[in-house]
Design an enzyme around this catalytic site. Structure first.
Site, mmCIF file in Angstrom:
data_model
loop_
_atom_site.group_PDB
_atom_site.id
_atom_site.type_symbol
_atom_site.label_atom_id
_atom_site.label_comp_id
_atom_site.label_asym_id
_atom_site.label_seq_id
_atom_site.Cartn_x
_atom_site.Cartn_y
_atom_site.Cartn_z
ATOM 1 N N CYS A 2 10.206 0.168 -9.922
ATOM 2 C CA CYS A 2 9.681 1.213 -11.036
ATOM 3 C C CYS A 2 7.794 1.600 -11.285
ATOM 4 O O CYS A 2 7.119 0.471 -11.630
ATOM 5 C CB CYS A 2 10.436 0.189 -12.474
ATOM 6 S SG CYS A 2 11.930 0.120 -11.388
ATOM 7 N N ARG A 27 4.298 4.541 -6.128
ATOM 8 C CA ARG A 27 4.934 3.341 -6.006
ATOM 9 C C ARG A 27 6.290 3.248 -5.401
ATOM 10 O O ARG A 27 6.839 2.155 -4.672
ATOM 11 C CB ARG A 27 4.606 2.764 -7.112
ATOM 12 C CG ARG A 27 3.135 2.629 -8.020
ATOM 13 C CD ARG A 27 3.872 2.003 -9.416
ATOM 14 N NE ARG A 27 4.598 1.516 -9.509
ATOM 15 C CZ ARG A 27 4.533 -0.611 -9.293
ATOM 16 N NH1 ARG A 27 2.960 -0.242 -9.505
ATOM 17 N NH2 ARG A 27 5.378 -1.282 -9.993
ATOM 18 N N TRP A 74 13.073 2.583 -9.211
ATOM 19 C CA TRP A 74 13.738 2.284 -8.246
ATOM 20 C C TRP A 74 14.707 1.286 -8.101
ATOM 21 O O TRP A 74 14.718 0.239 -8.635
ATOM 22 C CB TRP A 74 12.738 1.872 -7.252
ATOM 23 C CG TRP A 74 12.495 1.355 -5.650
ATOM 24 C CD1 TRP A 74 12.274 1.936 -5.205
ATOM 25 C CD2 TRP A 74 12.480 0.088 -5.417
ATOM 26 N NE1 TRP A 74 11.785 1.697 -3.435
ATOM 27 C CE2 TRP A 74 12.519 0.084 -3.351
ATOM 28 C CE3 TRP A 74 13.244 -1.033 -5.217
ATOM 29 C CZ2 TRP A 74 12.968 -0.745 -2.531
ATOM 30 C CZ3 TRP A 74 13.539 -2.405 -4.725
ATOM 31 C CH2 TRP A 74 13.562 -2.219 -3.230
ATOM 32 N N ASN A 100 10.355 -2.815 -16.312
ATOM 33 C CA ASN A 100 10.210 -2.511 -14.980
ATOM 34 C C ASN A 100 10.508 -4.970 -15.071
ATOM 35 O O ASN A 100 10.786 -4.860 -15.961
ATOM 36 C CB ASN A 100 9.153 -2.697 -14.387
ATOM 37 C CG ASN A 100 8.698 -1.458 -14.062
ATOM 38 O OD1 ASN A 100 9.283 -0.323 -14.741
ATOM 39 N ND2 ASN A 100 7.908 -1.152 -14.120
ATOM 40 N N GLY A 101 11.076 -4.430 -13.418
ATOM 41 C CA GLY A 101 11.953 -6.174 -13.132
ATOM 42 C C GLY A 101 13.470 -6.287 -13.462
ATOM 43 O O GLY A 101 13.742 -5.646 -13.171
ATOM 44 N N GLU A 481 0.078 -6.203 12.757
ATOM 45 C CA GLU A 481 -0.209 -4.917 12.110
ATOM 46 C C GLU A 481 0.144 -3.917 12.408
ATOM 47 O O GLU A 481 0.938 -2.671 11.543
ATOM 48 C CB GLU A 481 -1.662 -5.696 11.067
ATOM 49 C CG GLU A 481 -1.964 -4.423 10.729
ATOM 50 C CD GLU A 481 -1.431 -4.215 9.325
ATOM 51 O OE1 GLU A 481 -0.165 -4.990 9.037
ATOM 52 O OE2 GLU A 481 -1.420 -3.382 8.271
ATOM 53 N N LYS A 485 3.187 -0.869 10.352
ATOM 54 C CA LYS A 485 2.611 0.410 9.956
ATOM 55 C C LYS A 485 3.663 0.984 10.858
ATOM 56 O O LYS A 485 4.099 2.435 10.178
ATOM 57 C CB LYS A 485 0.946 0.727 10.551
ATOM 58 C CG LYS A 485 -0.415 0.202 9.707
ATOM 59 C CD LYS A 485 -0.400 0.482 8.977
ATOM 60 C CE LYS A 485 0.433 -0.336 7.371
ATOM 61 N NZ LYS A 485 -0.013 -1.187 6.378
ATOM 62 N N GLU A 488 7.026 1.154 9.307
ATOM 63 C CA GLU A 488 6.708 1.179 8.077
ATOM 64 C C GLU A 488 7.055 2.523 7.944
ATOM 65 O O GLU A 488 7.825 2.725 7.107
ATOM 66 C CB GLU A 488 6.085 0.544 6.892
ATOM 67 C CG GLU A 488 4.845 1.049 6.906
ATOM 68 C CD GLU A 488 4.238 -0.161 5.757
ATOM 69 O OE1 GLU A 488 4.556 -0.661 4.858
ATOM 70 O OE2 GLU A 488 2.733 -0.276 5.962
ATOM 71 N N HIS A 504 9.325 -15.144 28.050
ATOM 72 C CA HIS A 504 10.775 -16.036 27.522
ATOM 73 C C HIS A 504 11.150 -15.606 26.599
ATOM 74 O O HIS A 504 12.657 -15.723 26.543
ATOM 75 C CB HIS A 504 9.317 -17.206 27.117
ATOM 76 C CG HIS A 504 8.284 -17.970 27.240
ATOM 77 N ND1 HIS A 504 8.330 -18.473 28.322
ATOM 78 C CD2 HIS A 504 6.695 -17.611 27.280
ATOM 79 C CE1 HIS A 504 7.472 -19.222 28.817
ATOM 80 N NE2 HIS A 504 6.498 -18.686 27.831
ATOM 81 N N LYS A 603 4.942 0.299 -3.556
ATOM 82 C CA LYS A 603 3.750 -0.026 -3.091
ATOM 83 C C LYS A 603 3.166 -1.212 -3.429
ATOM 84 O O LYS A 603 2.977 -2.017 -2.563
ATOM 85 C CB LYS A 603 2.794 0.794 -3.779
ATOM 86 C CG LYS A 603 1.489 0.413 -3.446
ATOM 87 C CD LYS A 603 0.388 1.134 -2.977
ATOM 88 C CE LYS A 603 -0.488 0.442 -1.777
ATOM 89 N NZ LYS A 603 -0.974 -0.092 -0.624
HETATM 90 C C1 AGP Z 1 1.611 -2.865 3.893
HETATM 91 O O1 AGP Z 1 1.833 -1.466 4.600
HETATM 92 C C2 AGP Z 1 2.775 -2.618 3.070
HETATM 93 N N1 AGP Z 1 3.593 -1.892 2.229
HETATM 94 C C3 AGP Z 1 3.191 -4.365 2.557
HETATM 95 O O2 AGP Z 1 3.407 -5.441 3.402
HETATM 96 C C4 AGP Z 1 2.675 -5.107 1.276
HETATM 97 O O3 AGP Z 1 0.779 -5.044 2.660
HETATM 98 C C5 AGP Z 1 3.065 -6.462 0.679
HETATM 99 O O4 AGP Z 1 4.464 -5.802 -0.023
HETATM 100 C C6 AGP Z 1 1.887 -7.217 0.445
HETATM 101 O O5 AGP Z 1 1.097 -6.421 -0.589
HETATM 102 P P1 AGP Z 1 0.661 -7.147 -1.962
HETATM 103 O O6 AGP Z 1 -0.895 -6.815 -0.737
HETATM 104 O O7 AGP Z 1 0.294 -5.938 -2.727
HETATM 105 O O8 AGP Z 1 0.621 -8.766 -2.101
#
Ligand code: AGP
Length: 608
Positions: A2, A27, A74, A100-101, A481, A485, A488, A504, A603
């Site tokens: 949020c 976000r 959110w 938020n929270g 990684e 990517k 996501e 395995h 985000k």
């Molecule tokens: C990255 O592409 C992601 N959206 C996510 O994994 C992110 O790296 C993770 O939530 C950690 O966030 P931070 O680096 O702000 O702690």
């Protein structure tokens, strides 16, 4: 997650709030709303879906006034709907709140308030807050908010307005970010700096349970005990342009192309030829480094993947044993920690709830803590004993790219710094790594020139349901990684596997046409990786291979090969991740996915 914006001044609040919320769209959110005070009456407007839905509503039914709060939600408690959107108000409509929270004891509070005659209309945890404030209100909004907060368990950043005191905004935070923006004769609150960057760069960062009252005449901050306190003004150096796409179609591709600069900036003043690696920003002494017997690197998502590289790099360069952990696991597994433990947390946002909790846990148990983050003044930056900033600039796209490569740079720098202190590398070995590092920005530019080849590969393969990323050693860390990517943003299921591990079990999934992305940058593992590629080729996989220039023999095994500029094996991740970022990006574009705002993601994950 949020987003919160609040404004008090003389201008039209609605447009400033909506503009601020638009800067937080990245976000992730599913509804939005604002509440503005006009003539001692609160008018609320909220809408499910995109912010443009709220804007359309406001075009038809504008709301006037120069004091207000806004929110992008959110959904956590209750589906995305007009009713569940923030702001939430008490029944009389005299108190409105954005939050938020998560209020963890909201069910108890809801029942408690219902017994006192309060009614609830939404499914949210937030709705208890305006009602609690209503219950405690005795002519002093700040005092009522303080009493309400004392009843709440969980995390919150709150913006509160009331028609009974129509000349102020009251705000407070705990475990959820909130900054106060200081303009000239006008003031702001925001969950994130980008929301107010076009209005002011001067901010107060609030600590947990500090309260703030914003009025036309100024801002007053109170300690958790209610004492007035002086706050230091922090100046944000990010430019307002950083929150714009600058001609690119998406923030993600803009940020991928910003990597040469981000890498260069992160090395500046830390890596200088002929001089020792310098980390002016940290207080960790040579003696303390010599005393470390164990390092934990703890992070989430992409930052965790940078940490996997960090483990390998720091162990290899400094000889210190490093364990890498996912923050949400680390915080509950009671790892062995003592005064000789160094905990390194990596976090782009500096606000990730699990990473912050892991940091607090380790600190409470006596570890020294060091944060690697991109956001100056973030909670993680403020709570760690030492902080090293990645100078990546504002990262807006949910899919992290330049934060990852700059985190890698800091892993190398830390590895060298520890090696220097412990004498595990000679001066010339350190110098060799440094001079190769200094070539990385230009080499990154070279890799970015392959964009068209990757675009073509993406348009031939974006329709696949599954993909595999293979690598050994550091290539495996990068494969993780690349796989994240891909998942996501393009929603293609993918798995990262260590080349030697596939046989395995998982090799059972390889069949004719399975797409495999194979990384073979590690010279001492090259032949072994070729054998692993052959294993999948034999079973019908279509393989795109990545290797350093000169390793042309890979062409005998893969279907297509892409070459990266030569560097030291240990530095390869900085270059080899870039084609994987581009690949994921182009596949997502081909599929018509919302690249910068992938479904279900946010985000910065500020709830557990
Ligand atoms: C990255 O592409 C992601 N959206 C996510 O994994 C992110 O790296 C993770 O939530 C950690 O966030 P931070 O680096 O702000 O702690």
């Amino acid at each position: 997650m949020c987003g919160i914006v609040g404004f008090i001044g003389k201008r039209d609040a609605s447009s400033i709030l909506v503009e601020g919320l638009s800067k937080l769209e990245y976000r992730g959110y599913d509804s939005s709303g604002i509440a503005v005070i006009d003539d001692a009456v609160i008018n609320v407007s909220k809408r499910k879906g995109r912010l443009s839905n709220l804007q359309d509503k406001l075009n038809i039914e504008p709301i006037k006034g120069s004091i207000g709060i806004g929110h992008t939600r959110w959904a956590t408690h209750g589906e995305p709907s007009d009713l569940n959107s923030h702001p939430h108000s008490n029944e009389a409509g005299t108190i409105s709140v954005v939050h938020n929270g998560i209020i963890e004891n909201y069910l108890y509070l809801r029942e408690w308030l219902m017994k006192k005659g309060y009614k609830f209309y939404s499914e949210t945890d937030t709705e208890v807050i305006p009602n609690l404030i209503d219950l405690f209100y005795e002519g002093d909004l700040l005092a009522a908010v303080m009493k309400a907060v004392a009843k709440m368990e969980g995390s919150y950043a709150l913006g509160v307005i009331s028609s009974m005191e129509p000349d102020k905004i009251v705000a407070v935070r705990k475990d959820s970010p909130l900054v106060v923006g200081l303009g000239t004769g006008e003031y702001f609150i925001a969950s994130d700096v980008p929301a107010i960057l076009s209005e002011t760069r001067d901010v107060y960062y609030l600590n947990d349970k500090e309260f703030v009252v914003l009025e036309a005449g100024g801002v007053t901050v109170y300690s958790p005990e209610g004492e007035k306190i002086e706050k230091e003004t922090s100046h944000i150096t990010w430019s307002a342009d950083a929150a714009e796409k600058g001609g690119y179609e998406h923030f993600m591709i803009k940020e991928i192309f910003e990597q040469p600069k981000a890498i260069r900036d992160t090395m500046t003043s830390r890596i200088i030829p002929g001089k020792p690696v310098t980390l002016d920003d940290i207080a960790l002494t040579k003696e303390q480094i010599e005393n470390i017997d164990k390092i934990y690197i703890v992070a989430c998502g992409t930052a965790y993947h940078a940490g996997v590289v960090g483990k390998y790099v720091i162990e290899n360069l400094s000889g210190i044993s490093v364990e890498i952990d996912i923050a949400s696991e680390f915080r509950y597994r009671r790892p062995i920690i003592n005064k000789r433990t160094l905990l390194i947390v990596l976090s782009q946002s500096g606000e990730t709830a699990d990473t912050l909790a892991a940091l607090r846990e380790a600190k409470a148990r006596g570890a020294r803590t060091l944060a690697v983050t991109n956001v100056v003044g973030s909670s993680i930056a403020r709570e760690a004993d030492d902080v090293l900033y990645t100078w990546a600039g504002l990262e807006i796209a949910v899919a992290s790219t330049k934060a990852y490569t700059t985190q890698l740079i800091l892993m190398y720098i830390l590895g060298l710094y520890f090696a220097q202190a412990k004498g595990t590398l000679t001066a010339s070995e350190i110098e060799e790594i440094k001079s190769s590092m200094l070539l990385l920005p230009e080499q990154t530019e070279e890799v970015l020139k392959h964009r068209e080849v990757l675009q073509k590969f993406a348009s031939n393969n974006y329709m696949h349901r599954d993909m595999f990323f293979l690598g050994r050693g550091l290539d495996y860390a990068v494969a993780m990684e690349g796989s994240l990517k891909t998942k996501e943003i393009s929603y293609i299921h993918s798995e990262a596997y260590a080349g030697g591990e596939l046989k395995h079990g998982t090799i059972a999934l390889i069949e004719k046409g399975t797409v495999v992305i194979a990384l073979a940058t590690q010279k001492f593992l090259f032949d072994k990786m070729i054998s692993n590629i052959k294993e999948v080729k034999t079973r019908g996989a279509v393989v795109l291979g990545f290797a350093f220039e000169g390793s042309n023999s890979i062409e005998n095994t893969v279907d297509s090969a892409l070459y990266l500029p030569n560097t030291l094996d240990i530095l390869a991740p900085v270059l080899s991740v870039i084609p994987l970022q581009l690949l994921a990006y182009y596949m997502a574009v081909q599929k018509g996915c919302d690249v910068d705002k992938p479904r279900n993601l946010a985000k910065s994950v500020t709830v557990e």
